[in-house]
Design an enzyme around this catalytic site. Sequence first.
Site, PDB file in Angstrom:
ATOM      1  N   LYS A 190      41.881  49.153  41.794  1.00 48.93           N
ATOM      2  CA  LYS A 190      42.131  49.410  40.370  1.00 48.93           C
ATOM      3  C   LYS A 190      43.374  50.271  40.158  1.00 48.93           C
ATOM      4  CE  LYS A 190      38.207  47.681  38.397  1.00 48.93           C
ATOM      5  NZ  LYS A 190      37.088  47.783  39.326  1.00 48.93           N
ATOM      6  N   GLU A 212      38.221  51.110  28.984  1.00 53.58           N
ATOM      7  CA  GLU A 212      36.788  50.900  29.046  1.00 53.58           C
ATOM      8  C   GLU A 212      36.413  50.991  30.519  1.00 53.58           C
ATOM      9  OE1 GLU A 212      38.984  48.360  28.914  1.00 53.58           O
ATOM     10  OE2 GLU A 212      38.464  47.618  30.909  1.00 53.58           O
ATOM     11  N   SER A 262      37.984  45.071  48.402  1.00 57.58           N
ATOM     12  CA  SER A 262      38.522  45.650  47.165  1.00 57.58           C
ATOM     13  C   SER A 262      38.278  47.151  47.014  1.00 57.58           C
ATOM     14  CB  SER A 262      37.947  44.907  45.961  1.00 57.58           C
ATOM     15  OG  SER A 262      36.526  44.931  45.997  1.00 57.58           O
TER      16      SER A 262
HETATM   17  C1  LIG Z   1      36.133  46.750  39.491  1.00 57.79           C
HETATM   18  C2  LIG Z   1      35.938  46.317  40.861  1.00 57.79           C
HETATM   19  C3  LIG Z   1      35.857  44.943  41.212  1.00 57.79           C
HETATM   20  C4  LIG Z   1      35.855  43.835  40.199  1.00 57.79           C
HETATM   21  O1  LIG Z   1      37.004  43.727  39.423  1.00 57.79           O
HETATM   22  P1  LIG Z   1      38.047  42.549  39.610  1.00 57.79           P
HETATM   23  O2  LIG Z   1      38.885  42.653  38.381  1.00 57.79           O
HETATM   24  O3  LIG Z   1      37.284  41.271  39.668  1.00 57.79           O
HETATM   25  O4  LIG Z   1      38.814  42.795  40.848  1.00 57.79           O
HETATM   26  C5  LIG Z   1      35.753  44.615  42.545  1.00 57.79           C
HETATM   27  N1  LIG Z   1      35.710  45.553  43.502  1.00 57.79           N
HETATM   28  C6  LIG Z   1      35.770  46.881  43.214  1.00 57.79           C
HETATM   29  C7  LIG Z   1      35.709  47.848  44.343  1.00 57.79           C
HETATM   30  C8  LIG Z   1      35.885  47.304  41.887  1.00 57.79           C
HETATM   31  O5  LIG Z   1      35.944  48.616  41.614  1.00 57.79           O
END
Ligand SMILES: *Cc1c(COP(=O)(O)O)cnc(C)c1O
Length: 402
Positions: free
Chosen positions: A105, A127, A388
Site C-alpha cells: 500500500k 478510507e 503483498s
Molecule cells: C489491502 C491489501 C490487499 C488487497 O488490496 P489490493 O488492492 O487487491 O492489492 C492485499 N494484501 C495486503 C497485505 C493488503 O494490505
Amino acid sequence: MRDVPLWREPVPPDGTTMGEPEARGRFGEYGGRYAPESLVEACREVEEAFRQAWADPGFRGALARLLALHAGRPTPLTPAERLSQALGVRLYLKREDLTHTGSHKINNVLGQALLAARMGRRRLIAETGAGQHGVATATAAALLGLEATVFMGERDIERQALNVFRMRMLGAEVVPVTTGSRTLKDATSQAMRHWVGATGDSHYCIGSVVGPDPYPWMVREFQRVIGEEARGQCAAELRTGVPDHVVACVGGGSNAAGTFAGFADTPARLVGVEAQGGAGAARGRLGVLHGCRSLFLQDDEGQITQAHSIAAGLDYPGVGPEHAHLRDLGRARYVTVTDEEAVGAAVRLARTEGIVPALESAHALAWVIRAAGDGELPAGSTVLMTLSGRGDKDVSTLKELL
Ligand SMILES: *Cc1c(COP(=O)(O)O)cnc(C)c1O
C-alpha cells in the site's frame, strides 16, 4: 469448490494491454467516472495533475527517492527453496512484506501524497478496512507534512485496534463510520461524500485500483514498480527470463495490477486469486459502485452484497475495472480460495520459509499449493508470486484458529 480451468492463450503482446485507459477512463466496458458533478471536476483535476506529474522526470525522481529511502525499495525476489522442493515447482516471492509499514500500500500512497502536495492540497482523505491503507496514508502524510483524515467503519475500528492506534500515533484523525454494515464499503461511501465538501484543499487518496477515473489507472501506475522490479529480477534469475505464471491476490486488485503490468507484454500466464466470499472478478456481475462500472457481488435485485473473508483486505464486494477487462480478454484468469486454504498456506509458508504472510497474500499461495498439487501447474514450472504484506496484523485472527 474447484475452479474450472479456463485457459485461453494469452493475448499476444501488442504493447497496448495495461497501457492507458481508453477515452473517459474505460477499460473495455468497465471503468468510467460515475460521480456527482463536483467530484467529476475534482477527478478531472487529479487526472490532469497526475498526467503532468507522471511525464515529469522531477516527480518520478522524487517518488523513486521516497520509495528507496523511506519505503525500502527495491524489495527482494526470494526463491522459496524448501517449499518449491515440496511442491515440485520453482516459486519466487516478490517481497512487498518487507516494505516500510508492511505492505504494498505504501507504493501507491507515497505517489498520491506527493501528487497532493504538488497540487497544493494540505490534507489527505482516505478510507480503510483493516487499517493498512489508513496506516500507510497517515505515514505518508506525516512524512510530507500533510494532514490525514481516515474514515473507518465502527466494526473495523473495534476489530483493528492496533492499526487505529498507529494512525492516531502518526497524527491522523480517524473518523468512525456508523452507517450500513459499518465496514469498508460504507467507509468508502462516506469518504467520497466528505470529499465533495473539501475538494479545494483535500486530496482523496484511494487505496486500490477502484473508484472513478483516474484512480484505477493512477493507482496501477503507482503499483507498477512491483512488476517492473520483478521483471528485472526474473530476467537476472530465470533461464527463461520470464516466469511461466505470475500470481497475486486480489481485493480491489492493486498489488495484482502492479505486478501484472510488468508482465502484460510477455507470455506469462496471469492469475488473480480472490477470497471465496469476496470474488468480484470470478463471480461478480456488472454494476456501478463508488464511481466506477465494474463487477460486483449483488443480490437478485442488484443490491451490492456484503463480502466475507478472513482477510480484511480482500473483504470488498467488487474488483477494479481493469481486472474485469483482463478477465473478459482472457489475458488474466481469476480463481478463488477458501479461508481455510489461506490459513493453511500461511502456516505452511511460516514453517517452510520462515515468513509469516498477511492472510491476503496467503490466498495467492493457497492457489499455488493447490495448482501444484492437481497438476495445473506442471512440475518444474516457474511461478512468481507477489507476497503483498506481512502477517503481523493478523496474529490475533490466527491466534483464535491455531
Ligand atoms: C489491502 C491489501 C490487499 C488487497 O488490496 P489490493 O488492492 O487487491 O492489492 C492485499 N494484501 C495486503 C497485505 C493488503 O494490505
